[in-house]
Design a protein around this motif. Structure first.
Motif, PDB file in Angstrom:
ATOM      1  N   ALA A  74      44.618  95.201 127.899  1.00  0.00           N
ATOM      2  CA  ALA A  74      45.827  94.382 128.002  1.00  0.00           C
ATOM      3  C   ALA A  74      45.758  93.180 127.075  1.00  0.00           C
ATOM      4  CB  ALA A  74      46.009  93.910 129.455  1.00  0.00           C
ATOM      5  N   MET A  75      44.579  92.543 126.986  1.00  0.00           N
ATOM      6  CA  MET A  75      44.441  91.369 126.123  1.00  0.00           C
ATOM      7  C   MET A  75      44.686  91.740 124.670  1.00  0.00           C
ATOM      8  SD  MET A  75      43.858  88.785 128.062  1.00  0.00           S
ATOM      9  CE  MET A  75      43.042  87.506 127.118  1.00  0.00           C
ATOM     10  N   SER A  76      44.242  92.931 124.279  1.00  0.00           N
ATOM     11  CA  SER A  76      44.461  93.384 122.910  1.00  0.00           C
ATOM     12  C   SER A  76      45.951  93.591 122.647  1.00  0.00           C
ATOM     13  CB  SER A  76      43.695  94.682 122.671  1.00  0.00           C
ATOM     14  OG  SER A  76      43.946  95.183 121.378  1.00  0.00           O
ATOM     15  N   MET A  77      46.653  94.192 123.604  1.00  0.00           N
ATOM     16  CA  MET A  77      48.085  94.436 123.444  1.00  0.00           C
ATOM     17  C   MET A  77      48.881  93.134 123.433  1.00  0.00           C
ATOM     18  SD  MET A  77      48.518  97.728 125.960  1.00  0.00           S
ATOM     19  CE  MET A  77      50.266  97.889 125.633  1.00  0.00           C
ATOM     20  N   LEU A  78      48.366  92.130 124.146  1.00  0.00           N
ATOM     21  CA  LEU A  78      49.048  90.829 124.211  1.00  0.00           C
ATOM     22  C   LEU A  78      48.673  89.930 123.049  1.00  0.00           C
ATOM     23  CD1 LEU A  78      48.502  90.232 128.017  1.00  0.00           C
ATOM     24  CD2 LEU A  78      50.752  90.317 126.916  1.00  0.00           C
ATOM     25  N   ASP A  79      47.714  90.379 122.234  1.00  0.00           N
ATOM     26  CA  ASP A  79      47.155  89.555 121.167  1.00  0.00           C
ATOM     27  C   ASP A  79      46.572  88.272 121.751  1.00  0.00           C
ATOM     28  OD1 ASP A  79      46.405  88.890 118.600  1.00  0.00           O
ATOM     29  OD2 ASP A  79      48.282  87.864 118.144  1.00  0.00           O
ATOM     30  N   LEU A  80      45.879  88.443 122.879  1.00  0.00           N
ATOM     31  CA  LEU A  80      45.235  87.315 123.548  1.00  0.00           C
ATOM     32  C   LEU A  80      43.743  87.590 123.687  1.00  0.00           C
ATOM     33  CD1 LEU A  80      47.745  86.561 126.437  1.00  0.00           C
ATOM     34  CD2 LEU A  80      47.426  85.256 124.346  1.00  0.00           C
ATOM     35  N   SER A  81      43.146  88.117 122.625  1.00  0.00           N
ATOM     36  CA  SER A  81      41.714  88.383 122.654  1.00  0.00           C
ATOM     37  C   SER A  81      40.957  87.076 122.712  1.00  0.00           C
ATOM     38  CB  SER A  81      41.292  89.153 121.399  1.00  0.00           C
ATOM     39  OG  SER A  81      41.532  88.361 120.250  1.00  0.00           O
ATOM     40  N   VAL A  82      39.701  87.143 123.083  1.00  0.00           N
ATOM     41  CA  VAL A  82      38.879  85.933 123.153  1.00  0.00           C
ATOM     42  C   VAL A  82      38.888  85.202 121.819  1.00  0.00           C
ATOM     43  CG1 VAL A  82      36.516  85.083 123.407  1.00  0.00           C
ATOM     44  CG2 VAL A  82      37.384  86.810 124.984  1.00  0.00           C
ATOM     45  N   GLN A  83      38.794  85.961 120.710  1.00  0.00           N
ATOM     46  CA  GLN A  83      38.758  85.317 119.406  1.00  0.00           C
ATOM     47  C   GLN A  83      40.054  84.582 119.097  1.00  0.00           C
ATOM     48  OE1 GLN A  83      36.315  84.981 117.263  1.00  0.00           O
ATOM     49  NE2 GLN A  83      34.821  86.132 118.439  1.00  0.00           N
ATOM     50  N   SER A  84      41.194  85.113 119.591  1.00  0.00           N
ATOM     51  CA  SER A  84      42.456  84.414 119.330  1.00  0.00           C
ATOM     52  C   SER A  84      42.685  83.289 120.309  1.00  0.00           C
ATOM     53  CB  SER A  84      43.626  85.410 119.407  1.00  0.00           C
ATOM     54  OG  SER A  84      43.782  85.892 120.731  1.00  0.00           O
ATOM     55  N   ILE A  85      42.087  83.392 121.509  1.00  0.00           N
ATOM     56  CA  ILE A  85      42.216  82.309 122.476  1.00  0.00           C
ATOM     57  C   ILE A  85      41.414  81.102 122.023  1.00  0.00           C
ATOM     58  CG2 ILE A  85      41.636  81.610 124.844  1.00  0.00           C
ATOM     59  CD1 ILE A  85      42.113  84.471 125.675  1.00  0.00           C
ATOM     60  N   ARG A  86      40.198  81.310 121.646  1.00  0.00           N
ATOM     61  CA  ARG A  86      39.332  80.262 121.129  1.00  0.00           C
ATOM     62  C   ARG A  86      38.812  80.714 119.771  1.00  0.00           C
ATOM     63  NH1 ARG A  86      40.486  76.196 124.697  1.00  0.00           N
ATOM     64  NH2 ARG A  86      39.646  76.563 126.765  1.00  0.00           N
ATOM     65  N   SER A  87      38.703  79.811 118.861  1.00  0.00           N
ATOM     66  CA  SER A  87      38.153  80.155 117.557  1.00  0.00           C
ATOM     67  C   SER A  87      36.637  80.186 117.668  1.00  0.00           C
ATOM     68  CB  SER A  87      38.611  79.128 116.511  1.00  0.00           C
ATOM     69  OG  SER A  87      40.005  79.158 116.377  1.00  0.00           O
ATOM     70  N   VAL A  88      36.135  81.206 118.325  1.00  0.00           N
ATOM     71  CA  VAL A  88      34.698  81.321 118.554  1.00  0.00           C
ATOM     72  C   VAL A  88      34.027  81.781 117.271  1.00  0.00           C
ATOM     73  CG1 VAL A  88      32.912  82.453 119.915  1.00  0.00           C
ATOM     74  CG2 VAL A  88      35.110  81.894 120.962  1.00  0.00           C
ATOM     75  N   PRO A  89      32.978  81.078 116.832  1.00  0.00           N
ATOM     76  CA  PRO A  89      32.277  81.480 115.607  1.00  0.00           C
ATOM     77  C   PRO A  89      31.758  82.908 115.725  1.00  0.00           C
ATOM     78  CG  PRO A  89      31.623  79.262 116.262  1.00  0.00           C
ATOM     79  CD  PRO A  89      32.442  79.818 117.386  1.00  0.00           C
ATOM     80  N   GLN A  90      31.810  83.608 114.627  1.00  0.00           N
ATOM     81  CA  GLN A  90      31.366  85.003 114.612  1.00  0.00           C
ATOM     82  C   GLN A  90      29.900  85.090 115.027  1.00  0.00           C
ATOM     83  OE1 GLN A  90      32.013  86.929 110.887  1.00  0.00           O
ATOM     84  NE2 GLN A  90      31.670  88.978 111.684  1.00  0.00           N
ATOM     85  N   GLY A  91      29.607  86.080 115.859  1.00  0.00           N
ATOM     86  CA  GLY A  91      28.240  86.283 116.297  1.00  0.00           C
ATOM     87  C   GLY A  91      27.908  85.616 117.615  1.00  0.00           C
TER      88      GLY A  91
END
Length: 252
Positions: A74-91
């Motif tokens: 659902a988060m993917s379909m809403l474009d509300l993934s963790v990475q889009s919610i917070r700009s979490v550094p890669q890794g």
């Protein structure tokens, strides 16, 4: 109102996630899936917009309910993934990201512990300076990390003073009511005079001096007994960053 919206958002996201799983299993035709999923997505985004207007921290709500981990489809379909919610550094995971910020918060708290408290905005600036490797740390990220550190009992946490000024308690403060009254009075300017305490709190000069002296003894205030200032008591944890001198600027 906010609780109802939170419940509806959670239910809609859970339903959307389940719908996607059923569709992937071939139990729902594509037209039905597209129609129902579009309606659910619109409903969630509408309710999220309403919560934002009511002042809710959407990111904190989603993280608290562990929605990104529980309903990834659902988060993917809403474009509300963790990475889009917070700009979490890669890794890094979200928890690891907040752990790094939390360590910087504890560093700042240790350096300024003698003050007892610190303006929230001041603390945020100091924390961000300690994390040059993270280009995307936001004020919301630091506030979330402060709350997490406080939940673990490492610092008391954020307190809103009378008048709306937000501060962070860096160590446990067992303040008496009269001490709290003085801190609230000093919150906006970062200092207070004996005369201001007497006039605003309707105290005698003796009581005003006793309370101010107790705050000096606790390390929270610094006395500046000069004729030009009329006898001011400065609170380093509340002072503006522009006020570089302990005694501030003299006034006529």
């Amino acid at each position: 109102m906010q609780e109802r919206l939170r419940t509806e958002i959670f239910a809609s996201i859970a339903t959307l996630d389940q719908l996607k799983m059923i569709y992937d299993l071939g139990a729902v035709d594509i037209r039905t899936f597209e129609r129902e999923s579009a309606a659910l997505v619109q409903e969630v985004k509408s309710n999220i917009g309403e919560l934002k207007r009511l002042g809710t921290d959407i990111f904190r709500f989603l993280d608290h309910e562990r929605i990104p981990e529980s309903f990834p489809n659902a988060m993917s379909m809403l474009d509300l993934s963790v990475q889009s919610i917070r700009s979490v550094p890669q890794g890094l995971t979200l928890d690891e990201f907040y752990d790094y910020i939390g360590l910087a918060i504890l560093d700042v708290a240790t350096v300024h512990a003698s003050k007892g408290l610190m303006g929230l905005a001041e603390l945020i600036v100091e924390v961000v300076k300690r994390l040059p490797q993270f280009k995307s740390v936001s004020y919301s990220d630091v506030i979330e990390a402060v709350n997490r550190v406080a939940e673990h009992g490492l610092i008391p946490g954020i307190r809103t003073l009378r008048g709306g000024v937000k501060v962070v308690e860096l160590r446990p403060l067992e303040l008496r009511r009269d001490q709290s009254d003085v801190i609230n009075l000093a919150a906006l300017k970062g200092y207070v005079s004996i005369e201001e305490v007497m006039m605003n709190l309707k105290w005698s000069e003796d009581h005003a001096r006793q309370v101010l002296t107790s705050l000096v003894d606790a390390g929270m205030a610094v006395a500046d007994i000069r004729f030009s200032t009329g006898g001011r008591y400065y609170f380093p944890g509340l002072r503006s960053r522009d006020d570089s001198e302990t005694g501030g600027t003299s006034e006529a």
